[in-house]
Design a protein around this motif. Structure first.
Motif, short mmCIF file in Angstrom:
data_model
loop_
_atom_site.label_atom_id
_atom_site.label_comp_id
_atom_site.label_asym_id
_atom_site.label_seq_id
_atom_site.Cartn_x
_atom_site.Cartn_y
_atom_site.Cartn_z
N LEU A 198 -49.64 -13.57 -52.49
CA LEU A 198 -49.78 -14.78 -51.68
C LEU A 198 -50.47 -15.88 -52.48
N ARG A 199 -51.56 -15.52 -53.16
CA ARG A 199 -52.31 -16.51 -53.95
C ARG A 199 -51.46 -17.05 -55.10
N GLN A 200 -50.61 -16.19 -55.66
CA GLN A 200 -49.79 -16.59 -56.80
C GLN A 200 -48.52 -17.34 -56.39
N GLY A 201 -48.29 -17.44 -55.09
CA GLY A 201 -47.15 -18.22 -54.61
C GLY A 201 -45.84 -17.47 -54.55
N TRP A 202 -45.87 -16.13 -54.60
CA TRP A 202 -44.63 -15.35 -54.53
C TRP A 202 -44.22 -15.07 -53.08
N LEU A 203 -45.22 -14.98 -52.19
CA LEU A 203 -44.98 -14.66 -50.80
C LEU A 203 -45.57 -15.72 -49.88
N VAL A 204 -45.06 -15.76 -48.65
CA VAL A 204 -45.67 -16.55 -47.59
C VAL A 204 -45.80 -15.63 -46.38
N SER A 205 -46.76 -15.94 -45.50
CA SER A 205 -47.01 -15.05 -44.36
C SER A 205 -46.91 -15.82 -43.05
N ARG A 206 -46.70 -15.08 -41.98
CA ARG A 206 -46.76 -15.65 -40.64
C ARG A 206 -47.19 -14.56 -39.67
N LYS A 207 -47.85 -14.97 -38.61
CA LYS A 207 -48.33 -14.07 -37.57
C LYS A 207 -47.42 -14.16 -36.35
N VAL A 208 -47.08 -13.00 -35.80
CA VAL A 208 -46.36 -12.94 -34.53
C VAL A 208 -47.17 -12.01 -33.64
N GLY A 209 -47.91 -12.59 -32.72
CA GLY A 209 -48.85 -11.80 -31.94
C GLY A 209 -49.95 -11.29 -32.86
N ASN A 210 -50.14 -9.98 -32.87
CA ASN A 210 -51.15 -9.40 -33.77
C ASN A 210 -50.51 -8.76 -35.00
N ARG A 211 -49.26 -9.10 -35.24
CA ARG A 211 -48.53 -8.53 -36.37
C ARG A 211 -48.36 -9.57 -37.48
N SER A 212 -48.47 -9.10 -38.73
CA SER A 212 -48.30 -9.97 -39.89
C SER A 212 -46.97 -9.67 -40.57
N PHE A 213 -46.21 -10.73 -40.86
CA PHE A 213 -44.94 -10.60 -41.56
C PHE A 213 -45.03 -11.38 -42.87
N TYR A 214 -44.42 -10.81 -43.90
CA TYR A 214 -44.48 -11.43 -45.22
C TYR A 214 -43.07 -11.65 -45.75
N SER A 215 -42.82 -12.86 -46.22
CA SER A 215 -41.49 -13.19 -46.74
C SER A 215 -41.61 -13.80 -48.13
N LEU A 216 -40.52 -13.79 -48.84
CA LEU A 216 -40.49 -14.39 -50.17
C LEU A 216 -40.57 -15.91 -50.07
N SER A 217 -41.36 -16.50 -50.94
CA SER A 217 -41.37 -17.96 -51.05
C SER A 217 -40.10 -18.40 -51.77
N GLU A 218 -39.85 -19.69 -51.82
CA GLU A 218 -38.68 -20.17 -52.55
C GLU A 218 -38.77 -19.78 -54.02
N ARG A 219 -40.00 -19.84 -54.56
CA ARG A 219 -40.22 -19.42 -55.94
C ARG A 219 -39.89 -17.94 -56.11
N GLY A 220 -40.33 -17.12 -55.14
CA GLY A 220 -40.07 -15.69 -55.21
C GLY A 220 -38.59 -15.37 -55.12
N LYS A 221 -37.88 -16.06 -54.23
CA LYS A 221 -36.44 -15.85 -54.09
C LYS A 221 -35.71 -16.18 -55.38
N LYS A 222 -36.07 -17.30 -55.98
CA LYS A 222 -35.40 -17.71 -57.21
C LYS A 222 -35.66 -16.72 -58.33
N HIS A 223 -36.90 -16.24 -58.43
CA HIS A 223 -37.25 -15.28 -59.47
C HIS A 223 -36.44 -14.00 -59.32
N LEU A 224 -36.31 -13.49 -58.10
CA LEU A 224 -35.60 -12.24 -57.88
C LEU A 224 -34.09 -12.42 -58.00
N GLU A 225 -33.58 -13.58 -57.66
CA GLU A 225 -32.15 -13.85 -57.87
C GLU A 225 -31.81 -13.83 -59.35
N GLU A 226 -32.67 -14.46 -60.15
CA GLU A 226 -32.44 -14.47 -61.60
C GLU A 226 -32.54 -13.06 -62.18
#
Length: 275
Positions: free
Chosen positions: A49-77
């Motif tokens: 998260l600090r390095q900018g690879w992931l972003v987070s969001r809360k849904v109720g008391n649950r945490s979900f983590y997704s790839l940032s645009e930077r993370g998506k591009k890195h993994l696509e390459e």
């Protein structure tokens, strides 16, 4: 096994094909298959998260983590290189990057070198790196992101002397060492592949959880070649090159393991609520 490195593999192989987002509970269970503890996984997620690879969001008391645009591009390459198709005949052009970054920006200079190495560039001199692949646009994007365009020049040129092209390769990359690592990969996985292939031929049951662990480990190990193999065209490779044999083994073993691995992932993965 480093948790952050394995997280990249999990996201690259599975999560990015399922909306790029995953519940932390699913993620820790998947990582637990590799004997990685929940605190270790959470610490690795915090770093990403600090390095900018992931972003987070809360849904109720649950945490979900997704790839940032930077993370998506890195993994696509990375995916394009891992599952590469046969390249066209080399046109003889070299992509050349030359830089002169001030000492006060040394950390950026060091990061640029790491990124160039990851892309497949070889160091010709301390501040001049070359690649036989067309990477000009990726270098432009990188230097713009780091805000160092005033210190970097990018060329596409032909080599006119004095070394032969294969001699130039030997100067810039340790081909023998890369070949030896490919041999190690083949020695490690050939017997496992043959054993599984025989089990499949005999219609023996193979646990989906085993397929998940074996396939993920396989990709995790093969992904390491992204950091050392410059993906040279056939014209520049030595006669004895084990990269092609290793790639064929990887692809065949991957195809055997993939269906069961996906089934196991889907039993653990929980779809994120609509945003």
């Amino acid at each position: 096994m480093k948790p952050q490195s394995m997280l990249f593999t999990i996201y690259g192989e599975y999560v990015r094909h399922y909306g790029s987002e995953i519940w932390i509970g699913s993620l820790t269970k998947l990582m637990g298959e590799f004997e990685l503890s929940e605190p270790a996984v959470r610490a690795a997620i915090s770093r990403m998260l600090r390095q900018g690879w992931l972003v987070s969001r809360k849904v109720g008391n649950r945490s979900f983590y997704s790839l940032s645009e930077r993370g998506k591009k890195h993994l696509e390459e990375a995916g394009e290189r891992i599952y590469k198709v046969e390249s066209d005949k080399w046109d003889g052009k070299w992509c050349i990057v030359s830089y002169n970054i001030p000492e006060e920006r040394r950390s950026l200079r060091d990061q640029l070198r790491k990124e160039l190495g990851y892309m497949g560039f070889g160091m010709l001199t301390t501040s001049t790196w070359i690649s036989p692949n067309h990477l000009e646009d990726r270098v432009k994007d990188l230097t713009e992101a780091y805000e160092i365009t005033e210190h970097v020049e990018i060329f596409s040129a032909e080599h006119k002397g004095w070394s032969e092209s294969k001699q130039l390769v030997q100067k810039c990359w340790n081909i023998d060492e890369i070949n030896e690592k490919y041999k190690g990969f083949i020695d490690t996985y050939q017997k496992d592949y043959e054993k599984l292939a025989e089990m499949v031929r005999q219609n023996q049951e193979v646990a989906d959880s085993l397929c998940f662990v074996e396939k993920t480990n396989l990709v995790h190990q093969y992904r390491k070649f992204l950091f050392i193999d410059p993906d040279l065209p056939q014209e520049l490779l030595p006669e004895l090159w084990l990269g092609k044999e290793a790639d064929e083994l990887f692809q065949n073993y991957y195809q055997l393991l993939n269906p069961g691995a996906i089934r196991f992932f889907e039993t653990v993965y929980e779809a994120a609520p609509s945003k």
